[in-house]
Write a protein that holds these residues in place. Sequence first.
Motif, PDB file in Angstrom:
ATOM      1  N   ALA A  66       0.832  -1.213   0.000  1.00  0.00           N
ATOM      2  CA  ALA A  66       0.000   0.000   0.000  1.00  0.00           C
ATOM      3  C   ALA A  66       0.863   1.259   0.000  1.00  0.00           C
ATOM      4  O   ALA A  66       0.591   2.218  -0.738  1.00  0.00           O
ATOM      5  N   VAL A  67       1.913   1.283   0.810  1.00  0.00           N
ATOM      6  CA  VAL A  67       2.801   2.447   0.865  1.00  0.00           C
ATOM      7  C   VAL A  67       3.578   2.583  -0.444  1.00  0.00           C
ATOM      8  O   VAL A  67       3.678   3.671  -1.024  1.00  0.00           O
ATOM      9  N   ASP A  68       4.128   1.465  -0.911  1.00  0.00           N
ATOM     10  CA  ASP A  68       4.977   1.479  -2.107  1.00  0.00           C
ATOM     11  C   ASP A  68       4.196   1.890  -3.349  1.00  0.00           C
ATOM     12  O   ASP A  68       4.768   2.419  -4.308  1.00  0.00           O
ATOM     13  N   SER A  69       2.898   1.643  -3.348  1.00  0.00           N
ATOM     14  CA  SER A  69       2.071   1.934  -4.520  1.00  0.00           C
ATOM     15  C   SER A  69       1.509   3.350  -4.510  1.00  0.00           C
ATOM     16  O   SER A  69       0.840   3.752  -5.466  1.00  0.00           O
ATOM     17  N   ASN A  70       1.770   4.104  -3.452  1.00  0.00           N
ATOM     18  CA  ASN A  70       1.120   5.402  -3.272  1.00  0.00           C
ATOM     19  C   ASN A  70       2.169   6.516  -3.192  1.00  0.00           C
ATOM     20  O   ASN A  70       2.493   7.013  -2.124  1.00  0.00           O
ATOM     21  N   PHE A  71       2.696   6.917  -4.363  1.00  0.00           N
ATOM     22  CA  PHE A  71       3.745   7.938  -4.342  1.00  0.00           C
ATOM     23  C   PHE A  71       3.193   9.321  -4.033  1.00  0.00           C
ATOM     24  O   PHE A  71       3.948  10.229  -3.680  1.00  0.00           O
ATOM     25  N   ALA A  72       1.877   9.514  -4.146  1.00  0.00           N
ATOM     26  CA  ALA A  72       1.297  10.819  -3.820  1.00  0.00           C
ATOM     27  C   ALA A  72       1.404  11.117  -2.326  1.00  0.00           C
ATOM     28  O   ALA A  72       1.745  12.233  -1.924  1.00  0.00           O
ATOM     29  N   ASP A  73       1.136  10.118  -1.492  1.00  0.00           N
ATOM     30  CA  ASP A  73       1.201  10.308  -0.046  1.00  0.00           C
ATOM     31  C   ASP A  73       2.565   9.952   0.537  1.00  0.00           C
ATOM     32  O   ASP A  73       2.937  10.458   1.607  1.00  0.00           O
ATOM     33  N   PHE A  74       3.292   9.065  -0.148  1.00  0.00           N
ATOM     34  CA  PHE A  74       4.585   8.590   0.364  1.00  0.00           C
ATOM     35  C   PHE A  74       5.649   8.822  -0.710  1.00  0.00           C
ATOM     36  O   PHE A  74       5.828   8.007  -1.606  1.00  0.00           O
ATOM     37  N   SER A  75       6.334   9.931  -0.579  1.00  0.00           N
ATOM     38  CA  SER A  75       7.305  10.355  -1.591  1.00  0.00           C
ATOM     39  C   SER A  75       8.646   9.650  -1.410  1.00  0.00           C
ATOM     40  O   SER A  75       9.079   9.360  -0.294  1.00  0.00           O
ATOM     41  N   SER A  76       9.343   9.414  -2.524  1.00  0.00           N
ATOM     42  CA  SER A  76      10.689   8.848  -2.479  1.00  0.00           C
ATOM     43  C   SER A  76      11.758   9.909  -2.264  1.00  0.00           C
ATOM     44  O   SER A  76      12.924   9.568  -2.053  1.00  0.00           O
ATOM     45  N   GLU A  77      11.379  11.154  -2.360  1.00  0.00           N
ATOM     46  CA  GLU A  77      12.366  12.229  -2.196  1.00  0.00           C
ATOM     47  C   GLU A  77      12.546  12.556  -0.706  1.00  0.00           C
ATOM     48  O   GLU A  77      11.570  12.542   0.038  1.00  0.00           O
ATOM     49  N   PRO A  78      13.759  12.811  -0.209  1.00  0.00           N
ATOM     50  CA  PRO A  78      14.987  13.001  -0.980  1.00  0.00           C
ATOM     51  C   PRO A  78      15.845  11.748  -1.115  1.00  0.00           C
ATOM     52  O   PRO A  78      16.842  11.766  -1.830  1.00  0.00           O
ATOM     53  N   THR A  79      15.513  10.653  -0.407  1.00  0.00           N
ATOM     54  CA  THR A  79      16.355   9.457  -0.472  1.00  0.00           C
ATOM     55  C   THR A  79      15.536   8.231  -0.101  1.00  0.00           C
ATOM     56  O   THR A  79      14.502   8.340   0.564  1.00  0.00           O
ATOM     57  N   ILE A  80      16.021   7.055  -0.535  1.00  0.00           N
ATOM     58  CA  ILE A  80      15.334   5.808  -0.213  1.00  0.00           C
ATOM     59  C   ILE A  80      16.026   5.068   0.929  1.00  0.00           C
ATOM     60  O   ILE A  80      15.600   3.987   1.316  1.00  0.00           O
ATOM     61  N   LEU A  81      17.093   5.656   1.494  1.00  0.00           N
ATOM     62  CA  LEU A  81      17.803   5.058   2.617  1.00  0.00           C
ATOM     63  C   LEU A  81      17.234   5.581   3.930  1.00  0.00           C
ATOM     64  O   LEU A  81      16.724   6.697   4.002  1.00  0.00           O
ATOM     65  N   ILE A  82      17.390   4.793   4.987  1.00  0.00           N
ATOM     66  CA  ILE A  82      16.874   5.191   6.290  1.00  0.00           C
ATOM     67  C   ILE A  82      17.586   6.438   6.806  1.00  0.00           C
ATOM     68  O   ILE A  82      17.001   7.286   7.472  1.00  0.00           O
ATOM     69  N   GLY A  83      18.869   6.574   6.481  1.00  0.00           N
ATOM     70  CA  GLY A  83      19.625   7.766   6.827  1.00  0.00           C
ATOM     71  C   GLY A  83      19.550   8.790   5.717  1.00  0.00           C
ATOM     72  O   GLY A  83      19.093   8.508   4.607  1.00  0.00           O
ATOM     73  N   ASP A  84      20.015   9.993   5.992  1.00  0.00           N
ATOM     74  CA  ASP A  84      19.932  11.064   5.007  1.00  0.00           C
ATOM     75  C   ASP A  84      21.127  11.044   4.064  1.00  0.00           C
ATOM     76  O   ASP A  84      22.172  10.474   4.370  1.00  0.00           O
ATOM     77  N   VAL A  85      20.966  11.690   2.921  1.00  0.00           N
ATOM     78  CA  VAL A  85      22.038  11.793   1.933  1.00  0.00           C
ATOM     79  C   VAL A  85      23.175  12.615   2.532  1.00  0.00           C
ATOM     80  O   VAL A  85      22.941  13.628   3.195  1.00  0.00           O
ATOM     81  N   SER A  86      24.417  12.173   2.309  1.00  0.00           N
ATOM     82  CA  SER A  86      25.553  12.923   2.837  1.00  0.00           C
ATOM     83  C   SER A  86      25.667  14.265   2.122  1.00  0.00           C
ATOM     84  O   SER A  86      25.485  14.359   0.909  1.00  0.00           O
ATOM     85  N   GLU A  87      25.968  15.288   2.879  1.00  0.00           N
ATOM     86  CA  GLU A  87      25.976  16.636   2.317  1.00  0.00           C
ATOM     87  C   GLU A  87      27.158  16.882   1.396  1.00  0.00           C
ATOM     88  O   GLU A  87      27.120  17.767   0.542  1.00  0.00           O
ATOM     89  N   ASP A  88      28.240  16.091   1.546  1.00  0.00           N
ATOM     90  CA  ASP A  88      29.405  16.322   0.683  1.00  0.00           C
ATOM     91  C   ASP A  88      29.138  15.880  -0.751  1.00  0.00           C
ATOM     92  O   ASP A  88      29.706  16.429  -1.689  1.00  0.00           O
TER      93      ASP A  88
END
Length: 414
Positions: A66-88
């Motif tokens: 249900a979550v994976d099929s609903n990009f309107a409510d559950f966005s992939s941005e900014p990353t698909i990892l549990i942690g955040d994108v490294s700023e460097d």
Amino acid sequence: MNQIAPMPDPENTPLDQIDFSDPRLLRDDTWHGYFARLRNESPVHYQADSPFGPFWSITRFEDIVAVDSNFADFSSEPTILIGDVSEDIPAEMFIAMDPPKHDEQRRAVQGVVAPKNLAEMEVLIRSRVCNILDGLPVGETFDWVDAVSINLTTQMLATLFDFPFEDRAKLTYWSDIAAGLPEMTGGQVDPQERYDGLMDCLATFTQLWHERKAAGSEGFDLISLLQRDENTADMVDRPMEFIGNLMLLIVGGNDTTRNSATGGVLALNEFPAEYDKLRADPGLIPSMVSEIIRWQTPLAHMRRRATRDLEFGGQQIRKDDKVVMWYMSGNRDERTIDNPDQFIIDRENPRHHISFGFGVHRCMGNRLAEMQLRILWEEIMQRFRFVEVVGEPQRVHSNFVKGYESLPVRLHPL
């Protein structure tokens, strides 16, 4: 994260005292009991404190779909990892984008795994598999991960990118460091090493891009396909987007197949009756391949971001909350899959799993991965009666890549 403290007891510890993002759960293969409790007691679970910030865990099969099929409510941005994108290296990649931009960039490279291309690749893959298997030491102990799994997938990656074959080990290295930062996945990669490695990757592929452009390449490698699509023809001029999509394609083509190629050997050793079934009927290989991919689940999770306040599974999720879909847990959900902890190579519906994801982000290379594993096992069964595991596997220290550093085996000929 305090790595010295032992993991809490999975049965009796209050759920709010367990860190479900701890990479030791995968490294030590102790995650099963913890996530079974989440599925049973708190299937939409809020963890207020973790090294990666607060997040929701989604652990049941149907909820993940249900979550994976609903990009309107559950966005992939900014990353698909549990942690955040490294700023460097603020890399951007289409798996961490929503439609329409996601669709445009994915469409540009999808042709590399079109049915016609896959059919042409099969002969090449088989010849490479045969060369690898024929070079293995029969009757001696060796590392399956290095000799077979990495070897096969790195050769395949070099083909997909039309990358200099003699330098293909770089692809494996770049894949290993891409998502290995402690703050991204709990990995153990040094930040400076990662930065230097990915800058080398970017420089190498930027040079390949310009060489291919100057030559007017008509090839069906991933670089030529990006150049020929109007939406990605100038991607080389957007370096963070270029490196992001390179990383996506390298990791996607490497970690998943590589760890399933190892996981299948381990599964057949843990479930010897299934190995007997396979010897009696090698026609079960296509079904077994799907079961390997489910049982292994080479990528443990994907993360989404709530785009609004919403109610899900009886819980109130707030806008911008992290929502983590634990694919490895969904694939062991007894509500949806019979005897999910058993490895069964002749299941009724073996493709009923979520290792490839669902919706717009469903794995682009799923058919290629299945084909590589099918060919590998077809050729193994032509040569060896038993690929015997003779020691404990060493697993990757990560909460994202569910894979293997090494697996000692010994081959028994037919």
